[in-house]
Scaffold this motif. Structure first.
Motif, PDB file in Angstrom:
ATOM      1  N   ARG A   1     -56.486  -6.454 -34.371  1.00  0.00           N
ATOM      2  CA  ARG A   1     -55.998  -6.400 -32.989  1.00  0.00           C
ATOM      3  C   ARG A   1     -55.656  -4.975 -32.539  1.00  0.00           C
ATOM      4  O   ARG A   1     -55.174  -4.778 -31.431  1.00  0.00           O
ATOM      5  N   THR A   2     -55.908  -4.011 -33.380  1.00  0.00           N
ATOM      6  CA  THR A   2     -55.617  -2.618 -33.044  1.00  0.00           C
ATOM      7  C   THR A   2     -56.826  -1.985 -32.371  1.00  0.00           C
ATOM      8  O   THR A   2     -57.940  -2.089 -32.885  1.00  0.00           O
TER       9      THR A   2
ATOM     10  N   LYS B   1     -46.286  -5.788 -29.514  1.00  0.00           N
ATOM     11  CA  LYS B   1     -46.888  -4.827 -30.441  1.00  0.00           C
ATOM     12  C   LYS B   1     -46.344  -5.016 -31.855  1.00  0.00           C
ATOM     13  O   LYS B   1     -45.153  -5.279 -32.039  1.00  0.00           O
ATOM     14  N   VAL B   2     -47.236  -4.872 -32.825  1.00  0.00           N
ATOM     15  CA  VAL B   2     -46.875  -5.009 -34.241  1.00  0.00           C
ATOM     16  C   VAL B   2     -47.395  -3.786 -34.995  1.00  0.00           C
ATOM     17  O   VAL B   2     -48.593  -3.479 -34.948  1.00  0.00           O
TER      18      VAL B   2
ATOM     19  N   LEU C   1     -52.046  -5.103 -30.924  1.00  0.00           N
ATOM     20  CA  LEU C   1     -51.643  -5.465 -29.562  1.00  0.00           C
ATOM     21  C   LEU C   1     -51.743  -6.975 -29.351  1.00  0.00           C
ATOM     22  O   LEU C   1     -52.755  -7.595 -29.684  1.00  0.00           O
ATOM     23  N   TYR C   2     -50.699  -7.549 -28.766  1.00  0.00           N
ATOM     24  CA  TYR C   2     -50.626  -8.978 -28.461  1.00  0.00           C
ATOM     25  C   TYR C   2     -50.208  -9.138 -27.001  1.00  0.00           C
ATOM     26  O   TYR C   2     -49.025  -9.361 -26.703  1.00  0.00           O
TER      27      TYR C   2
ATOM     28  N   LEU D   1     -52.309  -9.974 -42.235  1.00  0.00           N
ATOM     29  CA  LEU D   1     -52.441  -8.510 -42.294  1.00  0.00           C
ATOM     30  C   LEU D   1     -53.758  -8.028 -41.685  1.00  0.00           C
ATOM     31  O   LEU D   1     -53.734  -7.190 -40.762  1.00  0.00           O
ATOM     32  N   PRO D   2     -54.930  -8.509 -42.137  1.00  0.00           N
ATOM     33  CA  PRO D   2     -56.164  -8.074 -41.455  1.00  0.00           C
ATOM     34  C   PRO D   2     -56.214  -8.487 -39.992  1.00  0.00           C
ATOM     35  O   PRO D   2     -56.838  -7.803 -39.174  1.00  0.00           O
ATOM     36  N   ASP D   3     -55.543  -9.585 -39.630  1.00  0.00           N
ATOM     37  CA  ASP D   3     -55.522  -9.984 -38.222  1.00  0.00           C
ATOM     38  C   ASP D   3     -54.814  -8.944 -37.364  1.00  0.00           C
ATOM     39  O   ASP D   3     -55.260  -8.625 -36.251  1.00  0.00           O
ATOM     40  N   VAL D   4     -53.686  -8.410 -37.874  1.00  0.00           N
ATOM     41  CA  VAL D   4     -52.957  -7.382 -37.135  1.00  0.00           C
ATOM     42  C   VAL D   4     -53.813  -6.121 -37.000  1.00  0.00           C
ATOM     43  O   VAL D   4     -53.882  -5.495 -35.935  1.00  0.00           O
ATOM     44  N   VAL D   5     -54.493  -5.749 -38.090  1.00  0.00           N
ATOM     45  CA  VAL D   5     -55.361  -4.573 -38.040  1.00  0.00           C
ATOM     46  C   VAL D   5     -56.487  -4.792 -37.031  1.00  0.00           C
ATOM     47  O   VAL D   5     -56.835  -3.899 -36.249  1.00  0.00           O
TER      48      VAL D   5
END
Length: 442
Positions: free
Chosen positions: A299-300, A256-257, A226-227, A293-297
């Motif tokens: 943010r979940t 969202k990603v 989530l952004y 990649l870990p940054d997107v995870v």
């Protein structure tokens, strides 16, 4: 190590356990589209068409029937739409089916179109990039939230279509009268036609003689980062290939990603319900990979991380039961569950719904012989499409999950940079659904 092709052929001839650990988020549709049957009685309620399951295939089928002027009842075991899961990928063929169903443009307005595919190694080195516009003209690829897709399909159904809290207990043929469906609470429905869209572990498919899907040797974590202030990623899919593991992410909307992490595992493992543990396991797998990649995870939301095991069912000619029997037909994941390596599970379910209804519309209410003939034709036509794609998706997954360092080096340095062609990778999406018009219309 990922299941080899030869062992896979032998393994598929016998059923094996398959477990999934989706934690559904229950969200009721905004407008009342459900119905309720009377309580248990001596005489069952009679319905011309009953759809079992209010997932993607079930709602698409009910909407397709509605568009040709045919009423149906959808039996859903949950007390609301089961909108668990995160995002799914819809390619050109899926969007063509949604256009036929009349919801394509509404959904397009909510989700970003992907322009490029970028493939990298686990250390961040770019192996290859593709432009859809240049190498696959006409392709349309978007990530779609499953919740939004289900709610959009459901919102187009007329009132009194979906019966929630209607779990199927038993199914029994009643000769020329139809098929008797008994629910857990004692209610009974006598249906002229039953269309089973009740998912991977379909009770109807089991009743028809299908075995459980086969675990393919790897599991996947899924989620939506989530952004709230807006994400800054380009409209492209980013794939990362490692040894025995791959991952990727793609923007779904401006905030969202979507991401996934697929890893080899000799068994599905125990079901984990602790959201903190799930997120930590996912992060631990990719902590040393490129930081985005870990940054997107990270943010979940913890309760938004899903872990599931991957399975499929190969519809061997001469070994697998037919998809239809005396007015009962299985479609979507209930018939042909497949791994997500081609991004075609939802697309084929949408195709199934449109193709089936386009064939049925002229014989609904007619003689049993005509209905069974149409179901037989449908089964033969769709088998020729879904069986090869199920095999192809499995093999793509096996190649992608290589662990052997020599094989991985060949994949990363020769196969992907020099041999892969995007047009051939997506050629299976060149499928057009015919329009749906009421029987007898011009």
């Amino acid at each position: 190590m990922a299941t080899s092709f030869s062992s896979r052929l032998l393994h598929l001839l016998r059923p094996s356990p398959f477990s999934a650990s989706l934690r559904p988020t229950r969200i009721r549709p905004e407008r009342r589209i459900f119905t309720s049957f009377a309580g248990p009685s001596e005489n069952p309620r009679k319905e011309e068409i009953v759809v079992v399951g209010a997932g993607i295939a079930g709602l698409a089928t009910a909407l397709a029937l509605h568009r040709v002027g045919v009423r149906s009842v959808v039996l859903e075991q949950g007390d609301s739409l089961r909108t668990g899961g995160t995002s799914l990928t819809l390619s050109k063929n899926g969007w063509r089916a949604l256009d036929v169903l009349g919801v394509g443009d509404e959904l397009r307005s909510k989700f970003l179109q992907i322009q490029r595919l970028v493939i990298r190694s686990e250390d961040g080195r770019e192996l290859r990039s593709f432009s859809f516009k240049e190498e696959a003209p006409g392709q349309e690829l978007r990530g779609v939230e499953r919740r939004v897709l289900l709610e959009t399909l459901a919102s187009r159904l007329p009132p009194n279509t979906i019966s929630f809290s209607s779990r199927l207990k038993s199914i029994e043929r009643q000769g020329s009268e139809g098929t008797l469906l008994e629910l857990d609470d004692g209610r009974r429905v006598l249906a002229e036609i039953v269309i089973a869209c009740d998912g991977v572990h379909s009770p109807v498919a089991k009743w028809m003689g299908f075995s459980e899907p086969n675990y393919v040797g790897h599991c996947v974590f899924l989620g939506l980062g989530l952004y709230p202030d807006g994400q800054l990623f380009k409209p492209e899919v980013n794939y990362f290939y490692g040894r025995g593991m791959r991952a990727g992410f793609a923007p779904v909307s401006s905030t969202k990603v979507y991401w996934f992490i697929t890893f080899n595992s000799p068994s599905p493992g125990p079901r984990t319900s602790d959201p903190y543990v799930l997120k930590k396991e996912a992060l631990d797998l990719v902590r040393s990979w490129p930081q985005e990649l870990p940054d997107v995870v990270q943010r979940t939301p913890e309760d938004g991380v899903v872990k599931t095991s991957l399975a499929d069912r190969w519809l061997w000619p001469g070994f697998s039961p037919p998809s239809w029997a005396n007015g009962v037909v299985v479609i979507g994941d209930a018939w042909h569950p497949m791994t997500p390596n081609l991004g075609q599970g939802a697309c084929l379910a949408l195709e199934d719904a449109v193709v089936l209804v386009s064939k049925l519309r002229g014989v609904i209410g007619g003689r049993r012989e005509l209905i069974d003939q149409v179901l037989r034709e449908y089964s033969k036509e769709r088998w020729a499409r879904v069986f090869p794609l199920t095999i192809r998706a499995n093999l793509v997954g096996s190649l992608s999950q290589w662990e052997n360092p020599v094989f991985c080096s060949f994949r990363n340095n020769i196969m992907i940079p020099k041999l892969v062609r995007l047009g051939r990778l997506v050629e299976h999406t060149n499928f057009e659904c015919e329009s749906l018009e009421p029987a007898g219309s011009a």
